[in-house]
Design a protein around this motif. Structure first.
Motif, PDB file in Angstrom:
ATOM      1  N   HIS A 171       0.812  -1.229   0.000  1.00 58.05           N
ATOM      2  CA  HIS A 171       0.000   0.000   0.000  1.00 58.05           C
ATOM      3  C   HIS A 171       0.837   1.267   0.000  1.00 58.05           C
ATOM      4  O   HIS A 171       0.482   2.251  -0.639  1.00 58.05           O
ATOM      5  CB  HIS A 171      -0.920   0.004   1.219  1.00 58.05           C
ATOM      6  CG  HIS A 171      -2.143  -0.838   1.020  1.00 58.05           C
ATOM      7  ND1 HIS A 171      -3.233  -0.413   0.300  1.00 58.05           N
ATOM      8  CD2 HIS A 171      -2.434  -2.085   1.433  1.00 58.05           C
ATOM      9  CE1 HIS A 171      -4.155  -1.352   0.284  1.00 58.05           C
ATOM     10  NE2 HIS A 171      -3.688  -2.391   0.964  1.00 58.05           N
ATOM     11  N   ASP A 217      -0.394   3.048  -3.143  1.00 58.84           N
ATOM     12  CA  ASP A 217      -1.398   4.097  -2.876  1.00 58.84           C
ATOM     13  C   ASP A 217      -0.781   5.495  -2.912  1.00 58.84           C
ATOM     14  O   ASP A 217      -1.396   6.444  -3.380  1.00 58.84           O
ATOM     15  CB  ASP A 217      -2.041   3.911  -1.497  1.00 58.84           C
ATOM     16  CG  ASP A 217      -2.799   2.604  -1.381  1.00 58.84           C
ATOM     17  OD1 ASP A 217      -2.711   1.770  -2.294  1.00 58.84           O
ATOM     18  OD2 ASP A 217      -3.472   2.401  -0.347  1.00 58.84           O
ATOM     19  N   THR A 218       0.446   5.591  -2.357  1.00 56.82           N
ATOM     20  CA  THR A 218       1.027   6.924  -2.206  1.00 56.82           C
ATOM     21  C   THR A 218       1.665   7.427  -3.495  1.00 56.82           C
ATOM     22  O   THR A 218       1.578   8.617  -3.813  1.00 56.82           O
ATOM     23  CB  THR A 218       2.110   6.919  -1.105  1.00 56.82           C
ATOM     24  OG1 THR A 218       1.648   6.133  -0.021  1.00 56.82           O
ATOM     25  CG2 THR A 218       2.446   8.318  -0.632  1.00 56.82           C
ATOM     26  N   THR A 249      -0.329   4.920  -7.851  1.00 57.13           N
ATOM     27  CA  THR A 249      -1.671   5.269  -8.333  1.00 57.13           C
ATOM     28  C   THR A 249      -1.762   6.738  -8.758  1.00 57.13           C
ATOM     29  O   THR A 249      -2.296   7.045  -9.830  1.00 57.13           O
ATOM     30  CB  THR A 249      -2.735   4.912  -7.269  1.00 57.13           C
ATOM     31  OG1 THR A 249      -2.580   3.526  -6.966  1.00 57.13           O
ATOM     32  CG2 THR A 249      -4.145   5.169  -7.757  1.00 57.13           C
ATOM     33  N   ALA A 307      -3.569   1.138   3.909  1.00 58.37           N
ATOM     34  CA  ALA A 307      -3.206   2.432   3.315  1.00 58.37           C
ATOM     35  C   ALA A 307      -2.572   3.323   4.390  1.00 58.37           C
ATOM     36  O   ALA A 307      -2.928   3.227   5.566  1.00 58.37           O
ATOM     37  CB  ALA A 307      -4.451   3.099   2.761  1.00 58.37           C
TER      38      ALA A 307
END
Ligand code: BGC
Length: 453
Positions: free
Chosen positions: A118, A122-123, A126, A415
């Motif tokens: 994540h 995510d950071t 994406t 996350a």
């Protein structure tokens, strides 16, 4: 290898070197030739392109390993010069915010440490801040050399529907390890506790002798969050623990209440100065100040970077076991490095990443670090190089045979914003241990993360 698919099953569902050589060497006047002779520190050559690598590896075992692999690169590639701009703060507690600011501002370092899962995806991936590294993965055959579960959490599907790789895994760490002073245990007829019930018996025996049972250094609250994860894992078992991060295990359940009650009790056995210590200062509490002296504490629970810390301090009187309730369960995390889209020196970074991912590179770094190599071709350093420790040889076997679960505190399971909410709840709990308040906050954190309904 059976582990890859299991790691995939666990983690993907949830998705998911410097001292003299770097920071010091960066200010060293360029020399005319690299001192690439065995063991020499190579200095920056006139006209060499600087490559800035940011990590949070500042303790002995951490920086020694990174310095060693950076130095290898600098010696072999005199037209480039990698520096380790390390930012202190275990688990990236300070570095991660600084890195995010730089990436957002469009001035990222050339490459930086990031946990797989994540934290990476995510950071950075994406939102489109990283270049894909498909060419490196193909050219180096990494798609066959890294476990499938690892590949799955350094990759993401692009808008073209194809899978792209975004960071190069350097190590695999185990988070749930109990470390103890062997002399203290032997002198008191104790064996490593395998359950939290046994832990309390051992801890009471130590307390009765005036010995602090468990050293904790939570000046970065993540270290206490790891303890919470350990008791949750012990209470729930691997599958239900994984379910916490995917929404299939209810944070409001009685099992979680029991775990939180155990957690509250564990905190009554820790050193009173825990909040002023870093993780490595707490680990050092197991090391007697002088031969024959009583160490400040008998046990600590910490990821296996603690093995790197002990080895770096030449402390050999430590025993290890899975954290209570974690026998046969490997709580995994991994450090990796990628290529920010706005990196200034991409060619040099790609060369450096090629070394980081290689079996030879991993066998330079990991023996210092306490981790096992992520590249399955690694594990056999040359005879004249630093070798894997007894702990690491044990860990390599466990990594192949254990059930793998992801670490929340080290970026794999949740996350970053969810992790932050849990840490806020843990901070309050450590100050005022109230189980219902903590459980309510954990239930809300899962909902806010949009994983629980
Ligand atoms: C990293 C390790 C590091 C530890 C303590 C973890 O998050 O993955 O590489 O040694 O933090 O700083």
């Amino acid at each position: 290898m059976k582990l890859p698919s299991r790691l995939l099953a666990v983690i993907s569902v949830a998705a998911i070197v410097a001292s003299a050589c770097s920071s010091n060497a960066a200010t060293t006047a360029p020399s005319t030739a690299p001192s690439s002779a065995a063991g020499g520190i190579c200095t920056m050559q006139a006209g060499a392109t600087p490559i800035e690598a940011v990590s949070w590896w500042t303790t002995g075992g951490e920086s020694s390993g990174f310095n060693a692999i950076i130095n290898k690169f600098n010696c072999d590639n005199p037209t480039f010069f990698v520096t380790n701009s390390a930012i202190a703060g275990g688990a990236g507690s300070v570095a991660q915010a600084a890195l995010q600011n730089r990436v957002l501002a469009g001035t990222p370092p050339d490459t930086f440490q990031v946990h797989m899962g994540h934290e990476l995806l995510d950071t950075y991936v994406t939102p489109g801040y990283m270049d894909n590294l498909d060419d490196l993965f193909t050219a180096n055959n990494w798609t066959t050399q890294f476990p499938k579960g690892v590949l799955d959490i350094v990759s993401a599907k692009g808008t073209d529907g194809a899978t792209h790789y975004y960071s190069v895994p350097l190590d695999i760490h185990r988070a749930n390890v109990l470390w103890f002073n062997k002399t203290v245990f032997t002198a008191n007829n104790l064996t490593a506790p395998t359950t939290w019930a046994e832990f309390f018996t051992v801890a009471d025996a130590l307390k009765a002798k005036g010995i602090t049972p468990l050293a904790v250094g939570d000046n970065g609250i993540w270290a206490n969050g790891m303890l919470l994860e350990d008791v949750l894992l012990a209470q729930l078992g691997a599958d239900k623990f994984k379910g916490l991060w995917t929404g299939s295990t209810d944070w409001a359940s009685a099992d979680v209440t029991t775990a939180l009650t155990t957690y509250a009790k564990v905190l009554t056995y820790v050193n009173t100065d825990h909040s002023s210590l870093s993780w490595d200062q707490a680990a050092d509490y197991l090391i007697p100040a002088s031969a024959g002296a009583q160490p400040k504490a008998a046990m600590t629970i910490m990821g296996d970077w603690a093995a790197g810390e002990f080895d770096n301090k030449k402390f050999t009187d430590y025993g290890y076991a899975a954290a209570p309730g974690g026998t046969g369960i490997y709580q995994a995390l991994a450090d990796s490095f990628g290529l920010p889209t706005k990196a200034a020196h991409k060619d040099g970074v790609k060369k450096f990443l090629t070394l980081l991912g290689s079996a030879a590179g991993q066998d330079i770094f990991n023996p210092y670090k306490g981790s096992v190599p992520a590249n399955t071709m690694a594990g056999n350093p040359p005879a004249d190089a630093k070798q894997y420790s007894t702990y690491q040889k044990w860990a390599m076997g466990e990594w192949k045979g254990d059930t793998i679960v992801p670490s929340m505190e080290h970026g794999a399971a949740a996350a970053p914003s969810w992790k932050g909410a849990i840490e806020t709840a843990v901070t309050s709990f450590v100050a005022t241990p109230d189980v219902p308040t903590l459980q309510t906050a954990l239930v809300a954190a899962c909902k806010d993360a949009k994983v629980c309904k």
